[in-house]
Design an enzyme around this catalytic site. Structure first.
Site, PDB file in Angstrom:
ATOM      1  N   ASP A  34     -29.807   7.234 -33.102  1.00  0.00           N
ATOM      2  CA  ASP A  34     -29.888   6.087 -32.181  1.00  0.00           C
ATOM      3  C   ASP A  34     -28.515   5.904 -31.532  1.00  0.00           C
ATOM      4  OD1 ASP A  34     -30.086   3.582 -30.990  1.00  0.00           O
ATOM      5  OD2 ASP A  34     -29.988   2.493 -32.904  1.00  0.00           O
ATOM      6  N   ASN A  70     -24.677   1.363 -27.185  1.00  0.00           N
ATOM      7  CA  ASN A  70     -23.503   1.299 -26.308  1.00  0.00           C
ATOM      8  C   ASN A  70     -22.200   1.274 -27.097  1.00  0.00           C
ATOM      9  OD1 ASN A  70     -24.235   1.102 -23.327  1.00  0.00           O
ATOM     10  ND2 ASN A  70     -25.708  -0.291 -24.265  1.00  0.00           N
ATOM     11  N   TYR A 105     -42.604  -5.222 -17.542  1.00  0.00           N
ATOM     12  CA  TYR A 105     -41.719  -4.877 -16.425  1.00  0.00           C
ATOM     13  C   TYR A 105     -42.531  -4.167 -15.336  1.00  0.00           C
ATOM     14  CZ  TYR A 105     -37.029  -5.476 -18.642  1.00  0.00           C
ATOM     15  OH  TYR A 105     -35.870  -5.950 -19.209  1.00  0.00           O
ATOM     16  N   GLY A 129     -34.823  -1.230 -21.856  1.00  0.00           N
ATOM     17  CA  GLY A 129     -34.021  -0.438 -22.795  1.00  0.00           C
ATOM     18  C   GLY A 129     -34.906   0.198 -23.859  1.00  0.00           C
ATOM     19  N   VAL A 130     -34.701   1.511 -24.053  1.00  0.00           N
ATOM     20  CA  VAL A 130     -35.558   2.215 -25.008  1.00  0.00           C
ATOM     21  C   VAL A 130     -35.368   1.661 -26.422  1.00  0.00           C
ATOM     22  CG1 VAL A 130     -33.963   4.140 -25.519  1.00  0.00           C
ATOM     23  CG2 VAL A 130     -36.420   4.506 -25.646  1.00  0.00           C
ATOM     24  N   ASP A 131     -34.171   1.125 -26.711  1.00  0.00           N
ATOM     25  CA  ASP A 131     -33.935   0.546 -28.046  1.00  0.00           C
ATOM     26  C   ASP A 131     -34.760  -0.726 -28.248  1.00  0.00           C
ATOM     27  OD1 ASP A 131     -32.390  -0.843 -26.156  1.00  0.00           O
ATOM     28  OD2 ASP A 131     -30.651  -1.046 -27.470  1.00  0.00           O
ATOM     29  N   ASP A 165     -32.348  -8.050 -31.452  1.00  0.00           N
ATOM     30  CA  ASP A 165     -31.478  -6.904 -31.759  1.00  0.00           C
ATOM     31  C   ASP A 165     -30.041  -7.289 -31.410  1.00  0.00           C
ATOM     32  OD1 ASP A 165     -30.111  -4.523 -32.006  1.00  0.00           O
ATOM     33  OD2 ASP A 165     -31.575  -3.334 -30.901  1.00  0.00           O
ATOM     34  N   THR A 206      -7.226 -21.059 -32.233  1.00  0.00           N
ATOM     35  CA  THR A 206      -7.848 -20.381 -31.094  1.00  0.00           C
ATOM     36  C   THR A 206      -8.892 -19.372 -31.569  1.00  0.00           C
ATOM     37  OG1 THR A 206      -5.798 -20.615 -29.849  1.00  0.00           O
ATOM     38  CG2 THR A 206      -7.357 -18.964 -29.050  1.00  0.00           C
TER      39      THR A 206
HETATM   40  N1  LIG Z   1     -19.330   0.113 -39.452  1.00  0.00           N
HETATM   41  C1  LIG Z   1     -19.395  -0.500 -38.269  1.00  0.00           C
HETATM   42  N2  LIG Z   1     -18.771   0.034 -37.198  1.00  0.00           N
HETATM   43  C2  LIG Z   1     -18.831  -0.587 -35.997  1.00  0.00           C
HETATM   44  N3  LIG Z   1     -19.492  -1.735 -35.790  1.00  0.00           N
HETATM   45  C3  LIG Z   1     -20.122  -2.311 -36.817  1.00  0.00           C
HETATM   46  C4  LIG Z   1     -20.119  -1.713 -38.103  1.00  0.00           C
HETATM   47  N4  LIG Z   1     -20.863  -2.493 -38.923  1.00  0.00           N
HETATM   48  C5  LIG Z   1     -21.314  -3.526 -38.185  1.00  0.00           C
HETATM   49  N5  LIG Z   1     -20.841  -3.438 -36.920  1.00  0.00           N
HETATM   50  C6  LIG Z   1     -21.130  -4.408 -35.861  1.00  0.00           C
HETATM   51  O1  LIG Z   1     -22.228  -3.870 -35.164  1.00  0.00           O
HETATM   52  C7  LIG Z   1     -22.045  -4.071 -33.777  1.00  0.00           C
HETATM   53  C8  LIG Z   1     -22.732  -2.957 -33.044  1.00  0.00           C
HETATM   54  O2  LIG Z   1     -24.083  -2.995 -33.391  1.00  0.00           O
HETATM   55  P1  LIG Z   1     -25.020  -1.792 -33.061  1.00  0.00           P
HETATM   56  O3  LIG Z   1     -26.403  -2.248 -33.344  1.00  0.00           O
HETATM   57  O4  LIG Z   1     -24.560  -0.552 -33.708  1.00  0.00           O
HETATM   58  O5  LIG Z   1     -24.760  -1.696 -31.482  1.00  0.00           O
HETATM   59  P2  LIG Z   1     -25.197  -0.641 -30.407  1.00  0.00           P
HETATM   60  O6  LIG Z   1     -26.592  -0.208 -30.802  1.00  0.00           O
HETATM   61  O7  LIG Z   1     -25.161  -1.408 -29.157  1.00  0.00           O
HETATM   62  O8  LIG Z   1     -24.216   0.489 -30.434  1.00  0.00           O
HETATM   63  C9  LIG Z   1     -20.555  -4.094 -33.547  1.00  0.00           C
HETATM   64  O9  LIG Z   1     -20.279  -4.944 -32.489  1.00  0.00           O
HETATM   65  C10 LIG Z   1     -19.995  -4.620 -34.875  1.00  0.00           C
HETATM   66  O10 LIG Z   1     -19.738  -6.003 -34.804  1.00  0.00           O
HETATM   67  C1  LIG Z   2     -29.782  -4.415 -23.213  1.00  0.00           C
HETATM   68  C2  LIG Z   2     -29.146  -3.151 -23.763  1.00  0.00           C
HETATM   69  C3  LIG Z   2     -27.807  -2.931 -23.102  1.00  0.00           C
HETATM   70  C4  LIG Z   2     -28.949  -3.318 -25.278  1.00  0.00           C
HETATM   71  O1  LIG Z   2     -28.270  -2.173 -25.768  1.00  0.00           O
HETATM   72  P1  LIG Z   2     -27.400  -2.152 -27.112  1.00  0.00           P
HETATM   73  O2  LIG Z   2     -26.868  -3.512 -27.363  1.00  0.00           O
HETATM   74  O3  LIG Z   2     -28.359  -1.756 -28.221  1.00  0.00           O
HETATM   75  O4  LIG Z   2     -26.364  -1.101 -26.928  1.00  0.00           O
HETATM   76  C5  LIG Z   2     -30.107  -1.918 -23.571  1.00  0.00           C
HETATM   77  O5  LIG Z   2     -31.350  -2.193 -24.115  1.00  0.00           O
HETATM   78  C6  LIG Z   2     -30.244  -1.549 -22.127  1.00  0.00           C
HETATM   79  O6  LIG Z   2     -29.415  -0.868 -21.560  1.00  0.00           O
HETATM   80  N1  LIG Z   2     -31.344  -2.015 -21.468  1.00  0.00           N
HETATM   81  C7  LIG Z   2     -31.644  -1.697 -20.107  1.00  0.00           C
HETATM   82  C8  LIG Z   2     -31.977  -2.932 -19.332  1.00  0.00           C
HETATM   83  C9  LIG Z   2     -33.195  -3.679 -19.835  1.00  0.00           C
HETATM   84  O7  LIG Z   2     -33.577  -3.568 -21.015  1.00  0.00           O
HETATM   85  O8  LIG Z   2     -33.801  -4.403 -19.017  1.00  0.00           O
HETATM   86  K   LIG Z   3     -29.103  -4.742 -28.665  1.00  0.00           K
END
Ligand SMILES: Nc1ncnc2c1ncn2[C@@H]1O[C@H](COP(=O)(O)OP(=O)(O)O)[C@@H](O)[C@H]1O
Ligand SMILES: CC(C)(COP(=O)(O)O)[C@@H](O)C(=O)NCCC(=O)O
Ligand SMILES: [K+]
Length: 233
Positions: free
Chosen positions: A7, A10, A86, A93-95, A115, A172
């Site tokens: 998976d 970003n 849509y 987003g595929v996720d 998510d 802060t």
């Molecule tokens: N081991 C790790 N390394 C990096 N980020 C982590 C970790 N564990 C938890 N996180 C948290 O997970 C977030 C990213 O979530 P994730 O679902 O992997 O994102 P994405 O799918 O967008 O890459 C980061 O912003 C961080 O706060």
């Molecule tokens: C919204 C997202 C950026 C979330 O991605 P993630 O936080 O998992 O990296 C991703 O699902 C995406 O690029 N979506 C495309 C736009 C949409 O879902 O409408």
């Molecule tokens: K997400």
């Protein structure tokens, strides 16, 4: 039949190897470290879901896994009774789509799938598998970075680090951390309040932290569950 599920988000790459639903191994890696990472090899099939347009990663996995590789960059239209809302389903987003499929495999209810990754996404899926729509806002880290990067005096002072909770901040960093977390929790609560019959399901890297403040379980594997279902047909 063993599968490697990858998976690409970003922020980072997560992976699991599975055999008939059982998790054999798992890990995660920063995207820039992916070329030098010890990727599992003795695998029958590999599926990659990616929300990031990254030709280097695509070439890396193509070179490594060849015809064992299935690359999932977009939702598959018309898949197994899932109804998109849509006008351009490929833009979803595929996720988000995979997390909904994965959640549906666990629960029959109306679902609110959250998510918490780079972005925080909330998606409503009713019992008939109609996607009713969703919400996208910056995730915890991104929201904090926006404040630290977009102002002169909101700084990540290193002498102000501490545990985060929802209480009003007294420095802060505490104000930023508590503020961002409070904002995310409040958004999820508010959407859940507007959809009282929907079961709240939380996933994503920051999902465990968020779920602590919500009346919800944390399901870290929803995207992998969705991918495995998709691969199984
Ligand atoms: N081991 C790790 N390394 C990096 N980020 C982590 C970790 N564990 C938890 N996180 C948290 O997970 C977030 C990213 O979530 P994730 O679902 O992997 O994102 P994405 O799918 O967008 O890459 C980061 O912003 C961080 O706060
Ligand atoms: C919204 C997202 C950026 C979330 O991605 P993630 O936080 O998992 O990296 C991703 O699902 C995406 O690029 N979506 C495309 C736009 C949409 O879902 O409408
Ligand atoms: K997400």
């Amino acid at each position: 039949m063993s599968v490697l599920l990858i998976d690409i988000g970003n922020t980072r790459i997560k992976w699991q190897t599975r055999q008939r639903g059982e998790i054999l191994a798992e890990g995660h890696v920063d995207k820039n470290k992916a070329p030098h990472y010890a990727w599992p090899d003795s695998i029958d099939e590999v599926a990659v879901s990616s929300v990031s347009t990254n030709e280097e990663l695509r070439e890396l996995f193509n070179a490594r896994y060849g015809n064992r590789l299935r690359w999932i960059a977009n939702p598959v239209e018309g898949h197994a009774g899932f109804h998109h809302c849509y006008a351009e389903p490929k833009r979803l987003g595929v996720d988000r789509w995979l997390a909904m499929l994965g959640a549906r495999a666990v629960f029959n209810d109306d679902l609110l799938v959250v998510d918490a990754g780079t972005a925080l996404t909330l998606d409503l899926l009713d019992k008939t598998n109609q996607h009713l729509g969703g919400y996208i806002v910056p995730g915890i880290q991104m929201a904090q970075r926006a404040l630290f990067g977009g102002t002169d005096r909101v700084r990540p002072f290193s002498d102000e680090q501490h545990d985060t909770n929802l209480a009003p901040g007294k420095s802060t960093v505490a104000c930023v951390k508590a503020g961002v977390l409070h904002q995310q929790v409040a958004l999820v609560k508010s959407v859940a309040e507007n959809h009282k019959d929907f079961r709240l399901v939380v996933t994503g890297g920051d999902g465990a932290q968020l779920a602590d403040w919500l009346d919800s379980g944390y399901y870290p594997n929803l995207i992998f569950d969705g991918m495995e279902l998709l691969c199984a047909g």
